[in-house]
Motif scaffolding. Sequence first.
Motif, mmCIF file in Angstrom:
data_model
loop_
_atom_site.group_PDB
_atom_site.id
_atom_site.type_symbol
_atom_site.label_atom_id
_atom_site.label_comp_id
_atom_site.label_asym_id
_atom_site.label_seq_id
_atom_site.Cartn_x
_atom_site.Cartn_y
_atom_site.Cartn_z
ATOM 1 N N ARG A 25 48.479 43.323 30.461
ATOM 2 C CA ARG A 25 48.637 43.728 31.865
ATOM 3 C C ARG A 25 47.772 44.942 32.171
ATOM 4 N NH1 ARG A 25 53.006 47.100 33.831
ATOM 5 N NH2 ARG A 25 53.102 47.053 36.112
ATOM 6 N N GLU A 26 47.758 45.916 31.261
ATOM 7 C CA GLU A 26 46.929 47.109 31.456
ATOM 8 C C GLU A 26 45.446 46.736 31.466
ATOM 9 O OE1 GLU A 26 46.338 50.493 32.592
ATOM 10 O OE2 GLU A 26 48.165 50.782 31.416
ATOM 11 N N ALA A 27 45.038 45.892 30.518
ATOM 12 C CA ALA A 27 43.634 45.482 30.446
ATOM 13 C C ALA A 27 43.226 44.705 31.691
ATOM 14 C CB ALA A 27 43.399 44.647 29.190
ATOM 15 N N ASN A 28 44.105 43.824 32.169
ATOM 16 C CA ASN A 28 43.794 43.063 33.369
ATOM 17 C C ASN A 28 43.699 43.966 34.599
ATOM 18 O OD1 ASN A 28 43.757 40.715 31.898
ATOM 19 N ND2 ASN A 28 45.784 40.009 32.560
ATOM 20 N N ALA A 29 44.594 44.946 34.678
ATOM 21 C CA ALA A 29 44.544 45.879 35.805
ATOM 22 C C ALA A 29 43.234 46.661 35.797
ATOM 23 C CB ALA A 29 45.736 46.836 35.757
ATOM 24 N N ALA A 30 42.798 47.103 34.605
ATOM 25 C CA ALA A 30 41.534 47.829 34.492
ATOM 26 C C ALA A 30 40.360 46.938 34.884
ATOM 27 C CB ALA A 30 41.350 48.352 33.068
ATOM 28 N N THR A 31 40.405 45.668 34.486
ATOM 29 C CA THR A 31 39.326 44.734 34.815
ATOM 30 C C THR A 31 39.236 44.517 36.321
ATOM 31 O OG1 THR A 31 39.552 43.605 32.692
ATOM 32 C CG2 THR A 31 38.505 42.367 34.467
ATOM 33 N N VAL A 32 40.376 44.348 36.966
ATOM 34 C CA VAL A 32 40.387 44.157 38.425
ATOM 35 C C VAL A 32 39.903 45.411 39.141
ATOM 36 C CG1 VAL A 32 41.906 43.823 40.430
ATOM 37 C CG2 VAL A 32 42.173 42.384 38.388
ATOM 38 N N LEU A 33 40.390 46.564 38.714
ATOM 39 C CA LEU A 33 39.996 47.813 39.371
ATOM 40 C C LEU A 33 38.496 48.040 39.230
ATOM 41 C CD1 LEU A 33 40.957 50.363 40.868
ATOM 42 C CD2 LEU A 33 41.348 51.427 38.635
ATOM 43 N N ARG A 34 37.966 47.766 38.044
ATOM 44 C CA ARG A 34 36.527 47.954 37.824
ATOM 45 C C ARG A 34 35.701 46.990 38.680
ATOM 46 N NH1 ARG A 34 32.624 51.294 35.118
ATOM 47 N NH2 ARG A 34 31.108 50.690 36.657
ATOM 48 N N ALA A 35 36.162 45.759 38.793
ATOM 49 C CA ALA A 35 35.436 44.781 39.603
ATOM 50 C C ALA A 35 35.400 45.195 41.066
ATOM 51 C CB ALA A 35 36.080 43.398 39.462
ATOM 52 N N VAL A 36 36.502 45.730 41.549
ATOM 53 C CA VAL A 36 36.537 46.174 42.950
ATOM 54 C C VAL A 36 35.654 47.405 43.138
ATOM 55 C CG1 VAL A 36 38.005 46.980 44.830
ATOM 56 C CG2 VAL A 36 38.818 45.168 43.312
ATOM 57 N N LEU A 37 35.633 48.311 42.158
ATOM 58 C CA LEU A 37 34.736 49.464 42.245
ATOM 59 C C LEU A 37 33.291 49.002 42.348
ATOM 60 C CD1 LEU A 37 34.179 52.554 42.012
ATOM 61 C CD2 LEU A 37 34.059 52.211 39.539
ATOM 62 N N ASP A 38 32.907 48.028 41.539
ATOM 63 C CA ASP A 38 31.520 47.577 41.497
ATOM 64 C C ASP A 38 31.125 46.749 42.714
ATOM 65 O OD1 ASP A 38 31.160 48.797 39.068
ATOM 66 O OD2 ASP A 38 31.432 46.977 37.879
ATOM 67 N N HIS A 39 32.062 45.972 43.260
ATOM 68 C CA HIS A 39 31.682 44.966 44.250
ATOM 69 C C HIS A 39 32.383 45.115 45.601
ATOM 70 C CE1 HIS A 39 29.542 42.742 41.145
ATOM 71 N NE2 HIS A 39 30.579 42.946 40.355
#
Length: 411
Positions: A25-39
Amino acid sequence: MTSIARSRPAAPVPRPATRAGDDRREANAATVLRAVLDHGPVARSAVARLTGLSAAAVSRQVVDLLRLELLAERPELAVAVPGVRGRPQLPLEVDAERLAVAGLHVGLPYSTFALLDLRGRVLFRQELPHGGRRGSAALKALLARVPRLLAAAAAAPATAGRRVLGLGAVTGGAVDAERGVTVRHEPLGWHGVPLRELLERATGLPVRVDNHARALAAAEVLFGDPAARRSMVQLFVGHVVDASISVAGTVHQGPPSVTGDGGHLPVPGSTARCHCGRSGCLSVAASDDTLFDAAVAQGVIARPDRGLLLAAVRAGDVRADALVRARARVVGGALALLADVVNPDLLVLTETFAVADPVYLDVVREEFALRSHLHRDAALLVAQRFGADALAVAACAPVLGELYARPLLNH
């Protein structure tokens, strides 16, 4: 999470025991947050495509990240997709309005205090001259001034009402990030300073401490050139000289507390005496102290001062130009050595004159191309992208880096 106007007592918070599901859950949250930061602004469906997560997994993470005020929806940007039934998806972006992180970069002539939003943009910045203080006198003054600056930031229009998630504190030299201790900063006269403990006591904020070259590398990974996420060497040249390395988006820490000591790379022909007892070390040959003292000795400036030398360069003083070019060549040779050893995708230089004027970055690149045995394209060498805000961004990077890596635990 801490109010900017009123802080809560800081106390060590043990990491809760986690199960495999919690880690996912933590890893998925980080992945989503990073994707939104980038895009971002970006729709949930696009986040799923970008990350490879299922639509359901993305939706679960978005609910948490919205609740934590790390993401915000942008209904005014919603667009109906032809052929898709239902309400238009609301685009997401990293919330830059409600939260902030604070940072303190401890330098030699002055320190820099700043507040940044979650996209790495500077909201508040103030320089704190040390007035010639070193050692415990400089530390005592900083501990007294930082809480007052947090209060001043609360009244600033760009930051009023925001909640501050934590304080980053970065210095040169050997820094133990895990213990929050400045192990050794010779020019400042700091040895074994428990900086995290002292700043938490002074501000009531959770504090993360690191070396400034590592912090600059972390900022580049977060907000800079995409090549930085593959592999990068960062070189900081100022009153101290520090280097850092990152691979696959992770900044190398190194045992014990030292990534490496690029300041003691040999500089052929230099006879300047280093604090280590040897001569010809990069930390002296390329330092601001050496450059400014030479400018004073030649009558270019009246006193050792970065602003005065910058002004002389911009006014076309040929002696100032020659001194800055000479240092650029020293730096270019050092970067060639580093690049030949590490062979990174990107070299990032933080040095006043190369950042201020691309002419001097070109001098560094020319020397780099001349000295590198690998004959890499000098275009891999860039100046850091934050300009005058570099120290402010570096100061906040330890907190921002942890936030993006573990958004659910570090909030």
